[in-house]
Design a protein around this motif. Sequence first.
Motif, PDB file in Angstrom:
ATOM      1  N   UNK A 182       1.725  68.707  77.957  1.00  0.00           N
ATOM      2  CA  UNK A 182       0.714  69.738  77.807  1.00  0.00           C
ATOM      3  C   UNK A 182       0.815  70.208  76.257  1.00  0.00           C
ATOM      4  N   UNK A 183      -0.261  70.321  75.630  1.00  0.00           N
ATOM      5  CA  UNK A 183      -0.186  70.758  74.322  1.00  0.00           C
ATOM      6  C   UNK A 183      -0.308  72.556  74.045  1.00  0.00           C
ATOM      7  N   UNK A 184       0.575  73.149  73.488  1.00  0.00           N
ATOM      8  CA  UNK A 184       0.560  74.635  73.516  1.00  0.00           C
ATOM      9  C   UNK A 184       0.454  75.042  71.887  1.00  0.00           C
ATOM     10  N   UNK A 185      -0.267  76.227  71.933  1.00  0.00           N
ATOM     11  CA  UNK A 185      -0.290  76.769  70.672  1.00  0.00           C
ATOM     12  C   UNK A 185       0.592  78.347  70.756  1.00  0.00           C
ATOM     13  N   UNK A 186       1.518  78.406  70.073  1.00  0.00           N
ATOM     14  CA  UNK A 186       2.040  79.760  69.913  1.00  0.00           C
ATOM     15  C   UNK A 186       1.688  80.417  68.632  1.00  0.00           C
ATOM     16  N   UNK A 187       0.942  81.513  69.020  1.00  0.00           N
ATOM     17  CA  UNK A 187       0.412  82.522  67.736  1.00  0.00           C
ATOM     18  C   UNK A 187       1.655  83.585  67.403  1.00  0.00           C
ATOM     19  N   UNK A 188       2.108  83.538  66.376  1.00  0.00           N
ATOM     20  CA  UNK A 188       2.973  84.522  66.165  1.00  0.00           C
ATOM     21  C   UNK A 188       2.371  85.455  65.098  1.00  0.00           C
ATOM     22  N   UNK A 189       2.017  86.798  65.406  1.00  0.00           N
ATOM     23  CA  UNK A 189       1.357  87.586  64.719  1.00  0.00           C
ATOM     24  C   UNK A 189       2.645  88.677  63.643  1.00  0.00           C
ATOM     25  N   UNK A 190       2.409  88.361  62.471  1.00  0.00           N
ATOM     26  CA  UNK A 190       3.424  88.867  61.662  1.00  0.00           C
ATOM     27  C   UNK A 190       2.753  89.535  60.372  1.00  0.00           C
ATOM     28  N   UNK A 191       1.646  89.948  60.524  1.00  0.00           N
ATOM     29  CA  UNK A 191       0.785  90.438  59.283  1.00  0.00           C
ATOM     30  C   UNK A 191       1.087  92.003  59.326  1.00  0.00           C
ATOM     31  N   UNK A 192       1.943  92.750  60.107  1.00  0.00           N
ATOM     32  CA  UNK A 192       1.882  94.059  59.987  1.00  0.00           C
ATOM     33  C   UNK A 192       2.875  94.457  58.886  1.00  0.00           C
ATOM     34  N   UNK A 193       2.739  95.595  58.509  1.00  0.00           N
ATOM     35  CA  UNK A 193       3.441  96.249  57.141  1.00  0.00           C
ATOM     36  C   UNK A 193       4.986  96.703  57.635  1.00  0.00           C
ATOM     37  N   UNK A 194       5.050  97.446  58.963  1.00  0.00           N
ATOM     38  CA  UNK A 194       6.465  97.892  59.256  1.00  0.00           C
ATOM     39  C   UNK A 194       6.539  99.158  58.949  1.00  0.00           C
ATOM     40  N   UNK A 195       5.260  99.829  58.406  1.00  0.00           N
ATOM     41  CA  UNK A 195       5.562 101.310  57.366  1.00  0.00           C
ATOM     42  C   UNK A 195       6.624 102.222  58.026  1.00  0.00           C
ATOM     43  N   UNK A 196       6.335 102.267  59.543  1.00  0.00           N
ATOM     44  CA  UNK A 196       6.999 103.317  60.085  1.00  0.00           C
ATOM     45  C   UNK A 196       8.455 103.157  60.104  1.00  0.00           C
ATOM     46  N   UNK A 197       8.981 102.023  59.912  1.00  0.00           N
ATOM     47  CA  UNK A 197      10.399 101.424  59.897  1.00  0.00           C
ATOM     48  C   UNK A 197      10.817 101.886  58.691  1.00  0.00           C
ATOM     49  N   UNK A 198       9.910 101.960  57.554  1.00  0.00           N
ATOM     50  CA  UNK A 198      10.559 102.388  56.065  1.00  0.00           C
ATOM     51  C   UNK A 198      11.339 101.577  55.364  1.00  0.00           C
ATOM     52  N   UNK A 199      11.294 100.146  55.613  1.00  0.00           N
ATOM     53  CA  UNK A 199      12.149  99.196  55.014  1.00  0.00           C
ATOM     54  C   UNK A 199      11.153  98.311  53.828  1.00  0.00           C
ATOM     55  N   UNK A 200      11.697  97.680  52.803  1.00  0.00           N
ATOM     56  CA  UNK A 200      11.058  97.011  52.181  1.00  0.00           C
ATOM     57  C   UNK A 200      10.577  95.814  52.594  1.00  0.00           C
ATOM     58  N   UNK A 201      11.295  95.262  53.531  1.00  0.00           N
ATOM     59  CA  UNK A 201      10.960  93.896  54.275  1.00  0.00           C
ATOM     60  C   UNK A 201      10.241  94.227  55.481  1.00  0.00           C
ATOM     61  N   UNK A 202       9.124  93.538  55.612  1.00  0.00           N
ATOM     62  CA  UNK A 202       8.284  93.828  57.018  1.00  0.00           C
ATOM     63  C   UNK A 202       9.191  93.577  58.195  1.00  0.00           C
ATOM     64  N   UNK A 203       8.787  94.419  59.173  1.00  0.00           N
ATOM     65  CA  UNK A 203       9.602  94.107  60.322  1.00  0.00           C
ATOM     66  C   UNK A 203       9.891  92.610  60.968  1.00  0.00           C
ATOM     67  N   UNK A 204       8.675  91.871  61.014  1.00  0.00           N
ATOM     68  CA  UNK A 204       8.940  90.611  61.648  1.00  0.00           C
ATOM     69  C   UNK A 204       9.788  89.707  60.498  1.00  0.00           C
ATOM     70  N   UNK A 205      10.238  90.212  59.503  1.00  0.00           N
ATOM     71  CA  UNK A 205      10.910  89.321  58.506  1.00  0.00           C
ATOM     72  C   UNK A 205      12.507  89.819  58.561  1.00  0.00           C
ATOM     73  N   UNK A 206      12.505  90.929  59.171  1.00  0.00           N
ATOM     74  CA  UNK A 206      13.902  91.536  59.020  1.00  0.00           C
ATOM     75  C   UNK A 206      15.007  90.730  59.706  1.00  0.00           C
ATOM     76  N   UNK A 207      16.235  90.680  59.013  1.00  0.00           N
ATOM     77  CA  UNK A 207      17.358  89.602  59.629  1.00  0.00           C
ATOM     78  C   UNK A 207      17.981  90.166  60.836  1.00  0.00           C
ATOM     79  N   UNK A 208      18.248  89.344  61.749  1.00  0.00           N
ATOM     80  CA  UNK A 208      18.949  89.639  63.025  1.00  0.00           C
ATOM     81  C   UNK A 208      19.892  88.738  63.061  1.00  0.00           C
ATOM     82  N   UNK A 209      21.195  88.700  62.457  1.00  0.00           N
ATOM     83  CA  UNK A 209      22.233  87.887  62.487  1.00  0.00           C
ATOM     84  C   UNK A 209      21.805  86.810  61.204  1.00  0.00           C
TER      85      UNK A 209
END
Length: 161
Positions: free
Chosen positions: A1-28
Amino acid sequence: MKVAILLLAAGRGTRLGTAVPKAFLPLGDRPLLVHAAVRLLAALDADDRCELVLATHPEDRQQFAEPCRATLVTALAGRGSVHVVDGGAERQQSMQRALRAVPDDVELVLVHDAARPFPPSRAVRECLAAAARTGAALLAVPAPDTLKRVEHGEVRGTIDR
């Protein structure tokens, strides 16, 4: 089967208050969206082909999205390709732009918020199986918090979870 995974990462994450958008924050050692993508890829069957589409804010493309793209290509291990598209001002615009990048031969489309790094693999597999059977499926979990219905500033009842 062929699957597409759409990862939505265009948000700014302003409520979090970081310079890096939330989806791009490092975890490990990796950003949240890479954890999410790897988890979603692991839920697919080993012989499934996959197209990953990352919708990101245009300002984040060079600094964050392109380095993640290289990591995602490696995670795909030859099972497909990665596309980076400019997201829109609203989530539905990002989704629409990501959908436009999906090749015509894709059989199922999985949409995921890139800032949610650990979707349950079993639940993702069950959701994909349900979508394959019925044409569409939604993965949701019950809200753990008590939800109240408020009208004109007054609590009018408790919503059944």
